[in-house]
Design an enzyme around this catalytic site. Sequence first.
Site, mmCIF file in Angstrom:
data_model
loop_
_atom_site.group_PDB
_atom_site.id
_atom_site.type_symbol
_atom_site.label_atom_id
_atom_site.label_comp_id
_atom_site.label_asym_id
_atom_site.label_seq_id
_atom_site.Cartn_x
_atom_site.Cartn_y
_atom_site.Cartn_z
ATOM 1 N N ASN A 171 -7.651 2.117 10.016
ATOM 2 C CA ASN A 171 -6.313 2.233 10.487
ATOM 3 C C ASN A 171 -6.549 2.074 12.034
ATOM 4 O O ASN A 171 -7.459 2.846 12.165
ATOM 5 C CB ASN A 171 -5.667 3.131 10.089
ATOM 6 C CG ASN A 171 -4.957 3.526 8.780
ATOM 7 O OD1 ASN A 171 -5.131 2.391 7.858
ATOM 8 N ND2 ASN A 171 -4.693 4.671 8.063
ATOM 9 N N GLU A 193 -3.678 0.063 8.027
ATOM 10 C CA GLU A 193 -2.633 0.563 8.602
ATOM 11 C C GLU A 193 -2.525 -0.378 9.848
ATOM 12 O O GLU A 193 -4.028 0.175 10.574
ATOM 13 C CB GLU A 193 -2.115 1.970 9.004
ATOM 14 C CG GLU A 193 -1.273 2.458 7.641
ATOM 15 C CD GLU A 193 -1.556 4.082 8.279
ATOM 16 O OE1 GLU A 193 -1.076 4.064 8.746
ATOM 17 O OE2 GLU A 193 -2.122 4.110 7.421
ATOM 18 N N ARG A 248 1.095 -0.992 0.052
ATOM 19 C CA ARG A 248 0.322 0.175 0.094
ATOM 20 C C ARG A 248 1.323 0.902 0.073
ATOM 21 O O ARG A 248 1.788 1.280 0.727
ATOM 22 C CB ARG A 248 -1.195 0.287 1.028
ATOM 23 C CG ARG A 248 -1.869 1.895 1.393
ATOM 24 C CD ARG A 248 -2.440 1.437 2.630
ATOM 25 N NE ARG A 248 -3.016 2.265 2.741
ATOM 26 C CZ ARG A 248 -3.120 3.549 3.742
ATOM 27 N NH1 ARG A 248 -2.416 2.796 4.862
ATOM 28 N NH2 ARG A 248 -3.681 4.600 3.758
ATOM 29 N N GLU A 250 -7.397 8.797 6.541
ATOM 30 C CA GLU A 250 -8.099 9.350 7.606
ATOM 31 C C GLU A 250 -8.194 10.290 7.540
ATOM 32 O O GLU A 250 -7.191 11.535 8.383
ATOM 33 C CB GLU A 250 -6.542 8.697 8.564
ATOM 34 C CG GLU A 250 -6.178 7.527 8.615
ATOM 35 C CD GLU A 250 -4.550 7.712 10.013
ATOM 36 O OE1 GLU A 250 -4.593 8.432 10.483
ATOM 37 O OE2 GLU A 250 -4.598 6.274 10.497
ATOM 38 N N TYR A 289 -4.260 1.171 15.972
ATOM 39 C CA TYR A 289 -2.760 1.690 16.470
ATOM 40 C C TYR A 289 -3.350 1.341 18.312
ATOM 41 O O TYR A 289 -1.849 0.559 18.863
ATOM 42 C CB TYR A 289 -2.283 2.123 16.175
ATOM 43 C CG TYR A 289 -1.189 2.976 15.185
ATOM 44 C CD1 TYR A 289 -0.357 3.112 14.267
ATOM 45 C CD2 TYR A 289 -2.742 3.554 13.721
ATOM 46 C CE1 TYR A 289 0.346 2.672 13.613
ATOM 47 C CE2 TYR A 289 -1.649 3.357 12.272
ATOM 48 C CZ TYR A 289 -0.625 3.181 12.535
ATOM 49 O OH TYR A 289 -0.113 3.556 10.947
ATOM 50 N N HIS A 349 -3.050 11.100 0.669
ATOM 51 C CA HIS A 349 -2.347 10.435 1.993
ATOM 52 C C HIS A 349 -1.365 12.038 2.902
ATOM 53 O O HIS A 349 -0.473 11.742 2.787
ATOM 54 C CB HIS A 349 -1.341 9.788 2.129
ATOM 55 C CG HIS A 349 -0.796 9.049 3.338
ATOM 56 N ND1 HIS A 349 -1.481 7.611 4.004
ATOM 57 C CD2 HIS A 349 -0.697 9.113 4.407
ATOM 58 C CE1 HIS A 349 -0.946 7.343 5.190
ATOM 59 N NE2 HIS A 349 -0.830 8.333 5.457
HETATM 60 C C1 NOJ Z 1 -1.259 7.417 10.514
HETATM 61 C C2 NOJ Z 1 -0.898 7.816 9.043
HETATM 62 O O1 NOJ Z 1 -1.969 7.304 7.999
HETATM 63 C C3 NOJ Z 1 0.636 7.921 8.830
HETATM 64 O O2 NOJ Z 1 1.154 8.305 7.757
HETATM 65 C C4 NOJ Z 1 0.957 8.303 9.856
HETATM 66 O O3 NOJ Z 1 2.310 8.276 9.837
HETATM 67 C C5 NOJ Z 1 0.789 6.606 11.192
HETATM 68 N N1 NOJ Z 1 -0.639 6.801 11.515
HETATM 69 C C6 NOJ Z 1 1.200 7.030 12.458
HETATM 70 O O4 NOJ Z 1 1.199 8.159 12.913
#
Ligand code: NOJ
Length: 506
Positions: free
Chosen positions: A336, A401, A104, A194, A338, A149
């Site tokens: 995405n 992500e 990606r 995002e 985290y 992006h």
């Molecule tokens: C999401 C973002 O899409 C990406 O650009 C960023 O580096 C990562 N999160 C980590 O923060």
Amino acid sequence: MRRSLALVVVAALVCSTQGVPVKPPARAANRFPDGFHLGAATAAFQIEGAWNEDGKGESIWDHMLHAQPNLTKDSGNGDVAADSYHKYKEDVQLLVGLNANCYRFSLSWPRILPTGDTNVINQAGIDYYNNVINELLANGIEPMVTLYHWDLPQELQKLGGWPNIELADYFLEYARIAFENFGDRVQLWLTFNEPNMFCNGYSSATDFAPGANASGIADYMMAKTILLAHARVYRLYDQHFRFKQRGKVGITLDGAWYEPLTNSKEDADASERQLQFEVGLWANPIFSSQGNFPKVVRQRVAANSKKEGRARSRLPTLSPSEIHLIKGTADFFGLNHYFSSFITSGSSGQEPSKLHDAGVVTSTIPGYPTAYWITDVPWGLRKLLNWVHDTYPGYPIFVTENGWADPPGVLNDTGRIHYLRGYVSAILRAINEDGVPMIGYTSWSLIDNLEWMDGYTMKFGLYSVDYDDPERPRTPKASVAVLADIYKNKAVPWKDFENANTTPPS
Ligand code: NOJ
């Protein structure tokens, strides 16, 4: 978890050599379905460099970080970055070393259209992405292309950027050029990455480009432009490209998991509310059966706007025809993810702001490994995947992500290994035990890169990049071998799978 299936059947009935149907083999819970996409992700501004080479125009990030170099922690910018513009062939080999079947990456809009408009089409930019795509395909890796992006052409910022509804027209023409030039080989498209994050560029002066400081107003205004731009691009693909290119178009939304702090109904409501403000604001218009911004968001922003003495809601209205245009415009849901945090009802955030409108207070879930703002809570992703599937049924999910960050210099990245084993296992549990339909996973990130305002101080790469060396050499971190093994076997080793923290403590 709901929809508990111990094992999942791989294929429909298969035939024995005599032609008599026999029961298909069951797939183990630690194994991915056939055809699952497994790879890594990057973004143009974060890795390419060559910021003004071969006719590329200036982006809002170039502009902001040149004008105010101290905005990033280490005064880093994207001028050279990981130099992937020149080193893309090497980067494709890194993907080969990872046993990835998918990559990606994003197109830089100002590299293709330096003014943002079609009056100047930069053939060198088109050639570059053709080279990347061809190199990937020659190595058996499927390209997944993000159109946006975060690196808006600066010329379009002069028109006000995303809060200006006219930008939907510009985005449509840019997307048309991308489909025309790359769509014969690209099957997986994402319109935006995002929006809930890059709208911070319109709510704060220092967090994201362009640094337009209109919290709680411009960040809602741009939501309307983004949703219309996304929908029109999807419909363009449907009408003019799908029949010959046969690809899929989606959007990537970011979502954390918000675990209610207590068992109270109030905290459960706070969790749902925050998910609606963060994910639903963008997802409800596209993926829900009724369309439009979520009711709770519309009601709360309208009520707060009234209290503030405003004549109308800070959240724009979508007309019935706009609601209709946007509804159903995705072939899959890009996610995405985290981290997770606790949530409770309360007041936080400046006034006005999205956070303040949501009326929630978050806190760290103690007892889990953390790095920066990331908490390693795999069951949070499993819960979020179930929430997305329950809230927007019918759409396959692609985790576009997910990753862990270390400070510079960590090659034996045990924190990342723990994180990846846990999160990939959580995805497998969601698919194989909860019945969530999923089609792919691309880890963030292939290589160390420019982490926006954190500059080069926060390292998300599976491969390290030496930023002190002008050649920007790449070195695999220990996690590469672990992920390469998972990608090769299409499964997490059973012991790691069993040990992963994929079930919330009761
Ligand atoms: C999401 C973002 O899409 C990406 O650009 C960023 O580096 C990562 N999160 C980590 O923060």
